[in-house]
Design a protein around this motif. Structure first.
Motif, mmCIF file in Angstrom:
data_model
loop_
_atom_site.group_PDB
_atom_site.id
_atom_site.type_symbol
_atom_site.label_atom_id
_atom_site.label_comp_id
_atom_site.label_asym_id
_atom_site.label_seq_id
_atom_site.Cartn_x
_atom_site.Cartn_y
_atom_site.Cartn_z
ATOM 1 N N GLU A 87 0.833 -1.206 0.000
ATOM 2 C CA GLU A 87 0.000 0.000 0.000
ATOM 3 C C GLU A 87 0.864 1.252 0.000
ATOM 4 O O GLU A 87 0.564 2.230 -0.693
ATOM 5 C CB GLU A 87 -0.918 -0.008 1.222
ATOM 6 C CG GLU A 87 -1.836 1.197 1.326
ATOM 7 C CD GLU A 87 -2.651 1.178 2.608
ATOM 8 O OE1 GLU A 87 -3.390 2.156 2.836
ATOM 9 O OE2 GLU A 87 -2.540 0.214 3.367
ATOM 10 N N ALA A 88 1.953 1.231 0.772
ATOM 11 C CA ALA A 88 2.857 2.383 0.823
ATOM 12 C C ALA A 88 3.581 2.559 -0.504
ATOM 13 O O ALA A 88 3.829 3.688 -0.943
ATOM 14 C CB ALA A 88 3.864 2.206 1.961
ATOM 15 N N ALA A 89 3.935 1.444 -1.152
ATOM 16 C CA ALA A 89 4.597 1.526 -2.451
ATOM 17 C C ALA A 89 3.675 2.170 -3.484
ATOM 18 O O ALA A 89 4.111 3.003 -4.298
ATOM 19 C CB ALA A 89 5.014 0.135 -2.913
ATOM 20 N N GLU A 90 2.410 1.806 -3.458
ATOM 21 C CA GLU A 90 1.453 2.395 -4.402
ATOM 22 C C GLU A 90 1.238 3.875 -4.107
ATOM 23 O O GLU A 90 1.158 4.697 -5.025
ATOM 24 C CB GLU A 90 0.142 1.627 -4.328
ATOM 25 C CG GLU A 90 0.257 0.190 -4.848
ATOM 26 C CD GLU A 90 -1.000 -0.621 -4.603
ATOM 27 O OE1 GLU A 90 -1.904 -0.115 -3.889
ATOM 28 O OE2 GLU A 90 -1.084 -1.755 -5.107
ATOM 29 N N ARG A 91 1.170 4.213 -2.819
ATOM 30 C CA ARG A 91 0.950 5.615 -2.448
ATOM 31 C C ARG A 91 2.137 6.485 -2.878
ATOM 32 O O ARG A 91 1.962 7.625 -3.309
ATOM 33 C CB ARG A 91 0.749 5.698 -0.933
ATOM 34 C CG ARG A 91 0.349 7.083 -0.428
ATOM 35 C CD ARG A 91 -0.018 7.040 1.044
ATOM 36 N NE ARG A 91 1.083 6.615 1.886
ATOM 37 C CZ ARG A 91 1.080 5.518 2.637
ATOM 38 N NH1 ARG A 91 0.029 4.712 2.643
ATOM 39 N NH2 ARG A 91 2.126 5.200 3.383
ATOM 40 N N ALA A 92 3.354 5.938 -2.766
ATOM 41 C CA ALA A 92 4.565 6.688 -3.120
ATOM 42 C C ALA A 92 4.962 6.504 -4.584
ATOM 43 O O ALA A 92 5.974 7.051 -5.014
ATOM 44 C CB ALA A 92 5.719 6.265 -2.211
ATOM 45 N N ARG A 93 4.184 5.713 -5.334
ATOM 46 C CA ARG A 93 4.452 5.447 -6.754
ATOM 47 C C ARG A 93 5.858 4.863 -6.946
ATOM 48 O O ARG A 93 6.643 5.309 -7.757
ATOM 49 C CB ARG A 93 4.284 6.711 -7.595
ATOM 50 C CG ARG A 93 2.868 7.265 -7.619
ATOM 51 C CD ARG A 93 2.753 8.527 -8.460
ATOM 52 N NE ARG A 93 3.226 8.304 -9.809
ATOM 53 C CZ ARG A 93 4.312 8.893 -10.327
ATOM 54 N NH1 ARG A 93 5.035 9.736 -9.588
ATOM 55 N NH2 ARG A 93 4.691 8.644 -11.572
ATOM 56 N N ILE A 94 6.137 3.817 -6.166
ATOM 57 C CA ILE A 94 7.410 3.108 -6.264
ATOM 58 C C ILE A 94 7.236 1.940 -7.234
ATOM 59 O O ILE A 94 6.286 1.182 -7.120
ATOM 60 C CB ILE A 94 7.836 2.578 -4.872
ATOM 61 C CG1 ILE A 94 7.976 3.710 -3.867
ATOM 62 C CG2 ILE A 94 9.133 1.783 -4.962
ATOM 63 C CD1 ILE A 94 9.029 4.719 -4.209
ATOM 64 N N PRO A 95 8.171 1.785 -8.203
ATOM 65 C CA PRO A 95 9.416 2.540 -8.381
ATOM 66 C C PRO A 95 9.341 3.669 -9.406
ATOM 67 O O PRO A 95 10.349 4.323 -9.659
ATOM 68 C CB PRO A 95 10.381 1.462 -8.864
ATOM 69 C CG PRO A 95 9.519 0.570 -9.699
ATOM 70 C CD PRO A 95 8.167 0.551 -9.027
ATOM 71 N N ASP A 96 8.176 3.890 -10.035
ATOM 72 C CA ASP A 96 8.107 4.887 -11.114
ATOM 73 C C ASP A 96 8.589 6.273 -10.678
ATOM 74 O O ASP A 96 9.252 6.976 -11.445
ATOM 75 C CB ASP A 96 6.674 4.986 -11.636
ATOM 76 C CG ASP A 96 6.212 3.690 -12.295
ATOM 77 O OD1 ASP A 96 6.156 2.669 -11.567
ATOM 78 O OD2 ASP A 96 5.931 3.693 -13.494
ATOM 79 N N ALA A 97 8.247 6.666 -9.444
ATOM 80 C CA ALA A 97 8.586 8.011 -8.972
ATOM 81 C C ALA A 97 10.086 8.218 -8.821
ATOM 82 O O ALA A 97 10.549 9.358 -8.756
ATOM 83 C CB ALA A 97 7.877 8.290 -7.649
ATOM 84 N N VAL A 98 10.849 7.137 -8.763
ATOM 85 C CA VAL A 98 12.297 7.270 -8.541
ATOM 86 C C VAL A 98 13.083 6.643 -9.684
ATOM 87 O O VAL A 98 14.246 6.289 -9.524
ATOM 88 C CB VAL A 98 12.700 6.617 -7.192
ATOM 89 C CG1 VAL A 98 12.019 7.320 -6.038
ATOM 90 C CG2 VAL A 98 12.371 5.125 -7.170
#
Length: 400
Positions: free
Chosen positions: A219-230
């Protein structure tokens, strides 16, 4: 000598500040938070392993993942990122021979422009894992060996502390002469930049993770858009931790007891490449930050022994005394890390020499950057982020 007296005094003041006000970075007792041995329900976990030309280390690492003693459902996804040494076939053979957790081996194809390092492979693995709807993702490198209960302890700690990200800095190999000299200092410098105690503190800006072992709540990965955001990050583990924390996540990082890197760095050249690959990226490719870092390293690590020797040679107590005291504080703060790596305590006195190597590695990292070589990972070179057209950076196809 008057100028040298002030420089030596400033070095000592710097060390006293680091000792008392830099999050007690020098302590090595930040270990996995205590957690109950049994949970009422053990959540599903998917393990994502990006791998590129890892046939040499897989026999030492992959069986440890497949053999995890985990009460819940767990599955391993190894992403063969364009290997030329038979990494994927070897992984399948190891799974057939060792048994244990289910293993899926797949390949993402060549990454589009704007993706650096292993992040494209991570994206592919995470997309496959999400189809299983796990509560947690374990992102771990292909050279990391886990004790049988490692996954169980990670999940229990994350649940007990309500963490969105729990990361352990794997114990790196220290067998060759250069590994014993350089590796403990690498972890020591990392902890100095990112004091572990501050990372877990809610509201604190400090955020970091160690890419070899990152348990991440889906859930945290989806909220932070991991890994696309980085996707452009060269230092991907720190970037992931920052993205999770900025999105409201609670994170933790500490030293490992049962997670080890099996990758050898027998020569100075191997360690040099490991550090210089990302050192200038850590400085945000800023010449001003580079200059400040070089001066800072010289003041903090090189001045103390030079002041002590020069002061003794000239019979100047005002120079020798602060230099000697600064070197003593430096050695005392480094000793716990030397002990953590089971090295003799006298090795702590060599930190000024090791720091001079890191200074040169950092300068070399900047030189490589301005030669236009960009970031490099496993034989693949990437353009600098500013050199990638914005349209290309956004052109990321969806996984199917």
């Amino acid at each position: 000598m008057s100028a040298f007296v002030w420089i030596a005094a400033l070095s000592l003041v710097s060390w006293l500040w680091l000792l008392l006000f830099q999050g007690f970075f020098w302590r090595t007792d930040v270990r996995l938070p205590p957690a109950p041995e049994d949970l009422a329900d053990w959540p599903d976990v998917c393990v994502v392993v990006p791998a590129r030309d890892e046939a040499a280390v897989l026999p030492l690492s992959l069986p440890s993942l497949l053999a995890q003693d985990y009460p819940g459902r767990a599955e391993v996804f190894l992403v063969d990122d364009g290997s030329t040494d038979g990494t994927g076939d070897l992984a399948r053979a190891l799974a057939e021979r060792c048994g244990g957790l289910p293993l899926t081996v797949s390949s993402p194809g060549e990454p589009p422009a704007g993706w650096t390092g292993k992040l494209w492979a991570v994206r592919h693995g995470v997309a496959l894992a999400r189809a299983r709807e796990p509560e947690f993702l374990l992102l771990t490198d292909a050279d990391i060996a886990h004790a049988r209960g490692s996954l169980r302890r990670l999940v229990a700690s994350a649940r007990a502390g309500d963490y969105d990200l729990v990361s352990q800095m794997a114990r790196l190999r220290v067998e060759s002469l250069w590994e014993r000299l350089v590796v403990p200092a690498f972890v020591y410098f990392f902890a100095q930049l990112y004091p572990f105690r501050r990372i877990a503190r809610r509201g604190a800006r400090t955020a970091a993770a160690a890419g070899g072992c990152v348990l991440l709540r889906t859930e945290a990965a989806e909220r932070a858009r991991i890994p696309d955001a980085v996707r452009q990050a060269v230092i991907d583990d720190v970037a992931v931790a920052r993205a999770v924390k900025r999105s409201g996540g609670h994170i933790w990082l500490g030293l490992a007891e049962h997670v080890d890197s099996v990758r050898p760095y027998p020569r100075l050249h191997d360690l040099w490449r490991m550090v210089s690959r990302s050192a200038y990226a850590q400085l945000r490719h800023s010449p001003l930050l580079l200059a400040g870092t070089v001066l800072g390293l010289a003041l903090v690590y090189l001045v103390p022994p030079l002041a002590l020797v020069a002061g003794l040679a000239a019979g100047s107590v005002p120079v020798a005394l602060p230099g000697g005291l600064a070197w003593a504080v430096m050695t005392a703060t480094y000793a716990p890390m030397v002990r953590y790596y089971r090295e003799p305590l006298w090795a702590a006195f060599l930190l000024p020499f090791t720091a001079s190597l890191y200074l040169l590695m950092t300068v070399d990292s900047a030189v490589q950057h301005y030669r236009g070589r960009g970031a490099a990972w496993k034989g693949r070179t990437y353009a600098r982020p500013e050199a990638v057209p914005e349209a290309a950076q956004e052109a990321v196809p969806d996984e199917t």
